[in-house]
Scaffold this motif. Structure first.
Motif, PDB file in Angstrom:
ATOM      1  N   LEU A  82       0.824  -1.204   0.000  1.00 53.26           N
ATOM      2  CA  LEU A  82       0.000   0.000   0.000  1.00 53.26           C
ATOM      3  C   LEU A  82       0.866   1.266   0.000  1.00 53.26           C
ATOM      4  CD1 LEU A  82      -2.840  -0.979   2.513  1.00 53.26           C
ATOM      5  CD2 LEU A  82      -2.962  -0.865   0.015  1.00 53.26           C
ATOM      6  N   CYS A  83       1.943   1.242   0.770  1.00 51.15           N
ATOM      7  CA  CYS A  83       2.849   2.407   0.788  1.00 51.15           C
ATOM      8  C   CYS A  83       3.471   2.627  -0.587  1.00 51.15           C
ATOM      9  CB  CYS A  83       3.937   2.211   1.840  1.00 51.15           C
ATOM     10  SG  CYS A  83       3.347   2.348   3.536  1.00 51.15           S
ATOM     11  N   LEU A  84       3.815   1.540  -1.259  1.00 44.38           N
ATOM     12  CA  LEU A  84       4.367   1.665  -2.609  1.00 44.38           C
ATOM     13  C   LEU A  84       3.339   2.278  -3.557  1.00 44.38           C
ATOM     14  CD1 LEU A  84       6.697   1.138  -4.553  1.00 44.38           C
ATOM     15  CD2 LEU A  84       5.815  -1.182  -4.881  1.00 44.38           C
ATOM     16  N   VAL A  85       2.089   1.838  -3.440  1.00 39.48           N
ATOM     17  CA  VAL A  85       1.016   2.405  -4.266  1.00 39.48           C
ATOM     18  C   VAL A  85       0.844   3.894  -3.969  1.00 39.48           C
ATOM     19  CG1 VAL A  85      -1.479   2.391  -4.670  1.00 39.48           C
ATOM     20  CG2 VAL A  85      -0.228   0.231  -4.525  1.00 39.48           C
ATOM     21  N   GLY A  86       0.839   4.250  -2.689  1.00 38.93           N
ATOM     22  CA  GLY A  86       0.681   5.650  -2.321  1.00 38.93           C
ATOM     23  C   GLY A  86       1.820   6.520  -2.826  1.00 38.93           C
ATOM     24  N   VAL A  87       3.023   6.001  -2.752  1.00 40.17           N
ATOM     25  CA  VAL A  87       4.190   6.750  -3.245  1.00 40.17           C
ATOM     26  C   VAL A  87       4.076   6.975  -4.752  1.00 40.17           C
ATOM     27  CG1 VAL A  87       6.667   6.525  -3.705  1.00 40.17           C
ATOM     28  CG2 VAL A  87       5.783   6.141  -1.408  1.00 40.17           C
ATOM     29  N   LEU A 105       8.135  -0.873 -18.545  1.00 45.65           N
ATOM     30  CA  LEU A 105       9.325  -1.200 -17.757  1.00 45.65           C
ATOM     31  C   LEU A 105       9.152  -0.727 -16.318  1.00 45.65           C
ATOM     32  CD1 LEU A 105      12.205  -2.290 -17.565  1.00 45.65           C
ATOM     33  CD2 LEU A 105      13.029  -0.029 -18.298  1.00 45.65           C
ATOM     34  N   GLY A 106       8.605   0.467 -16.133  1.00 48.18           N
ATOM     35  CA  GLY A 106       8.364   0.964 -14.779  1.00 48.18           C
ATOM     36  C   GLY A 106       7.409   0.065 -14.009  1.00 48.18           C
ATOM     37  N   ILE A 107       6.356  -0.413 -14.683  1.00 50.80           N
ATOM     38  CA  ILE A 107       5.397  -1.310 -14.033  1.00 50.80           C
ATOM     39  C   ILE A 107       6.072  -2.627 -13.643  1.00 50.80           C
ATOM     40  CG2 ILE A 107       3.284  -2.636 -14.393  1.00 50.80           C
ATOM     41  CD1 ILE A 107       2.331  -0.335 -16.216  1.00 50.80           C
ATOM     42  N   VAL A 108       6.895  -3.158 -14.550  1.00 49.20           N
ATOM     43  CA  VAL A 108       7.599  -4.414 -14.256  1.00 49.20           C
ATOM     44  C   VAL A 108       8.530  -4.248 -13.064  1.00 49.20           C
ATOM     45  CG1 VAL A 108       9.297  -6.059 -15.143  1.00 49.20           C
ATOM     46  CG2 VAL A 108       7.422  -5.281 -16.613  1.00 49.20           C
ATOM     47  N   ILE A 109       9.262  -3.138 -13.027  1.00 50.21           N
ATOM     48  CA  ILE A 109      10.175  -2.899 -11.907  1.00 50.21           C
ATOM     49  C   ILE A 109       9.405  -2.744 -10.604  1.00 50.21           C
ATOM     50  CG2 ILE A 109      11.870  -1.290 -10.949  1.00 50.21           C
ATOM     51  CD1 ILE A 109      12.780  -0.729 -13.804  1.00 50.21           C
ATOM     52  N   LEU A 110       8.255  -2.081 -10.649  1.00 46.48           N
ATOM     53  CA  LEU A 110       7.421  -1.950  -9.455  1.00 46.48           C
ATOM     54  C   LEU A 110       6.972  -3.318  -8.945  1.00 46.48           C
ATOM     55  CD1 LEU A 110       5.168   1.138 -10.272  1.00 46.48           C
ATOM     56  CD2 LEU A 110       6.941   0.973  -8.525  1.00 46.48           C
ATOM     57  N   ILE A 136       9.959  -4.861  -7.204  1.00 44.93           N
ATOM     58  CA  ILE A 136      10.193  -4.212  -5.910  1.00 44.93           C
ATOM     59  C   ILE A 136       9.171  -4.677  -4.889  1.00 44.93           C
ATOM     60  CG2 ILE A 136      10.110  -2.005  -4.694  1.00 44.93           C
ATOM     61  CD1 ILE A 136      11.344  -0.712  -7.149  1.00 44.93           C
ATOM     62  N   ALA A 137       7.889  -4.700  -5.275  1.00 50.86           N
ATOM     63  CA  ALA A 137       6.832  -5.118  -4.353  1.00 50.86           C
ATOM     64  C   ALA A 137       7.059  -6.549  -3.890  1.00 50.86           C
ATOM     65  CB  ALA A 137       5.468  -4.981  -5.028  1.00 50.86           C
ATOM     66  N   MET A 138       7.416  -7.431  -4.817  1.00 46.83           N
ATOM     67  CA  MET A 138       7.653  -8.821  -4.467  1.00 46.83           C
ATOM     68  C   MET A 138       8.868  -8.955  -3.555  1.00 46.83           C
ATOM     69  SD  MET A 138       8.042 -12.088  -7.040  1.00 46.83           S
ATOM     70  CE  MET A 138       9.452 -11.344  -7.882  1.00 46.83           C
ATOM     71  N   GLY A 139       9.923  -8.201  -3.857  1.00 44.31           N
ATOM     72  CA  GLY A 139      11.125  -8.263  -3.032  1.00 44.31           C
ATOM     73  C   GLY A 139      10.890  -7.764  -1.619  1.00 44.31           C
ATOM     74  N   VAL A 159      11.076  -9.890   1.972  1.00 36.73           N
ATOM     75  CA  VAL A 159      11.909  -9.477   3.109  1.00 36.73           C
ATOM     76  C   VAL A 159      11.108  -9.555   4.407  1.00 36.73           C
ATOM     77  CG1 VAL A 159      13.076  -7.503   4.175  1.00 36.73           C
ATOM     78  CG2 VAL A 159      13.481  -8.042   1.780  1.00 36.73           C
ATOM     79  N   ILE A 160       9.874  -9.096   4.381  1.00 36.50           N
ATOM     80  CA  ILE A 160       9.019  -9.158   5.576  1.00 36.50           C
ATOM     81  C   ILE A 160       8.713 -10.607   5.937  1.00 36.50           C
ATOM     82  CG2 ILE A 160       6.770  -8.533   6.534  1.00 36.50           C
ATOM     83  CD1 ILE A 160       6.880  -6.009   4.844  1.00 36.50           C
ATOM     84  N   VAL A 161       8.465 -11.449   4.933  1.00 34.11           N
ATOM     85  CA  VAL A 161       8.235 -12.874   5.194  1.00 34.11           C
ATOM     86  C   VAL A 161       9.461 -13.496   5.852  1.00 34.11           C
ATOM     87  CG1 VAL A 161       7.897 -15.126   4.096  1.00 34.11           C
ATOM     88  CG2 VAL A 161       6.541 -13.162   3.360  1.00 34.11           C
ATOM     89  N   LEU A 162      10.649 -13.124   5.389  1.00 29.34           N
ATOM     90  CA  LEU A 162      11.893 -13.636   5.979  1.00 29.34           C
ATOM     91  C   LEU A 162      12.036 -13.190   7.429  1.00 29.34           C
ATOM     92  CD1 LEU A 162      14.586 -15.129   5.649  1.00 29.34           C
ATOM     93  CD2 LEU A 162      15.563 -12.995   4.768  1.00 29.34           C
ATOM     94  N   LEU A 163      11.729 -11.926   7.708  1.00 27.81           N
ATOM     95  CA  LEU A 163      11.788 -11.424   9.085  1.00 27.81           C
ATOM     96  C   LEU A 163      10.792 -12.164   9.977  1.00 27.81           C
ATOM     97  CD1 LEU A 163      12.059  -7.564   8.427  1.00 27.81           C
ATOM     98  CD2 LEU A 163      13.878  -9.110   9.189  1.00 27.81           C
ATOM     99  N   GLU A 164       9.622 -12.450   9.445  1.00 28.53           N
ATOM    100  CA  GLU A 164       8.617 -13.189  10.212  1.00 28.53           C
ATOM    101  C   GLU A 164       9.109 -14.597  10.547  1.00 28.53           C
ATOM    102  OE1 GLU A 164       3.825 -14.156  10.008  1.00 28.53           O
ATOM    103  OE2 GLU A 164       4.956 -13.814   8.166  1.00 28.53           O
TER     104      GLU A 164
END
Length: 273
Positions: free
Chosen positions: A211-216, A246-251, A254-257, A261-266
């Motif tokens: 959601l933060c990525l979408v808002g940004v 290309l911007g959409i693909v990179i987004l 980024i979202a998946m990455g 990271v949060i899943v790994l922390l969990e």
């Protein structure tokens, strides 16, 4: 007797090993199917562009995207766009989590305040955040502050409502036990409420990072001269649709990455707890 117990133990161990092997094969199968579906989609997209089934000027193609990415790597512009968007997203996400925990604790500490503010929180959470962006530009100016606040506005209210609901659903018997042992509300918060809601907080974080990525990106559409959002909206204005896709693909990457990271922390938290 010992022989029978040994045989039973070996049988249980064998069943457990078979179960683990079955689970491992299932995970590998799912991972392989995901890769094959992605590869098939990319191949079909490329062949459709080469054979003229689609207009590669409008829909682009994997080869065109790779060439565009290579050009932007050489001139360094892609790192600038990705870096700005990633930084704004992480700052927005960190502030959302900090404010979510802080405000939820305050609401939990004072039931009257929570009851008064609940309808306002619901309304603010339901409000289309893209409608706030023009106002934020007027109030804060056309700068990175506006983009960060826009990113926060998409996630903050829903996060507070979700975490507060988790606070209110804590096991009442555990709270009674702390009170019986002479504990106060601070002890209840530190020893029962917060530890019980760590899984809820991780679930909220998984949603909030997207959601933060979408808002940004919404903020960059309106008030930025850098970032992936600016790259997408500027590319659409000058018909550089390779930039847009290309911007959409990179987004997506980024979202998946960030989610992983949060899943790994969990997982790390669960292993330690």
């Amino acid at each position: 007797m010992k022989t029978k117990q040994t045989e039973i133990g070996q049988a249980n161990l064998t069943n457990q090993e078979l179960f683990l092997q079955t689970q491992l094969r299932h995970k590998r199968k799912i991972r392989l199917l995901r890769i094959l579906i992605f590869a098939a989609f990319v191949a079909l997209w490329e062949f459709a562009a080469v054979l003229g089934w689609i207009d590669d000027f409008i829909f682009s193609s994997p080869s065109r995207l790779l060439f565009c990415l290579w050009e932007m790597i050489l001139d360094g512009s892609i790192w600038q766009h990705v870096g700005i968007t990633l930084l704004e997203t992480l700052v927005s996400f960190a502030l959302v989590i900090l404010l979510t925990v802080t405000v939820t604790i305050l609401l939990w500490s004072n039931r009257s305040v929570s009851e008064i503010s609940e309808p306002y929180m619901v309304v603010l959470n339901s409000l289309p955040k893209s409608a706030l962006a023009p106002l934020l530009i007027v109030w804060l100016g056309s700068n990175y502050k506006t983009i960060i606040v826009t990113g926060m506005s998409v996630a903050i209210f829903g996060s507070i409502l979700s975490l507060y609901q988790g606070f209110m659903e804590v096991n009442a018997d555990q709270i009674k036990l702390i009170r019986t042992l002479g504990g106060n509300r601070r002890d209840i918060l530190a020893k029962v409420v917060l530890p019980s809601n760590v899984p809820t907080l991780f679930s909220i974080m998984k949603v909030d990072i997207g959601l933060c990525l979408v808002g940004v990106i919404i903020g960059e559409f309106i008030s930025s001269r850098q970032g992936l959002g600016y790259m997408i909206i500027y590319g659409s204005q000058i018909f550089q649709l390779d930039w847009v896709i290309l911007g959409i693909v990179i987004l997506c990457v980024i979202a998946m990455g960030l989610y992983e990271v949060i899943v790994l922390l969990e997982k790390m938290y669960r292993r330690r707890s």
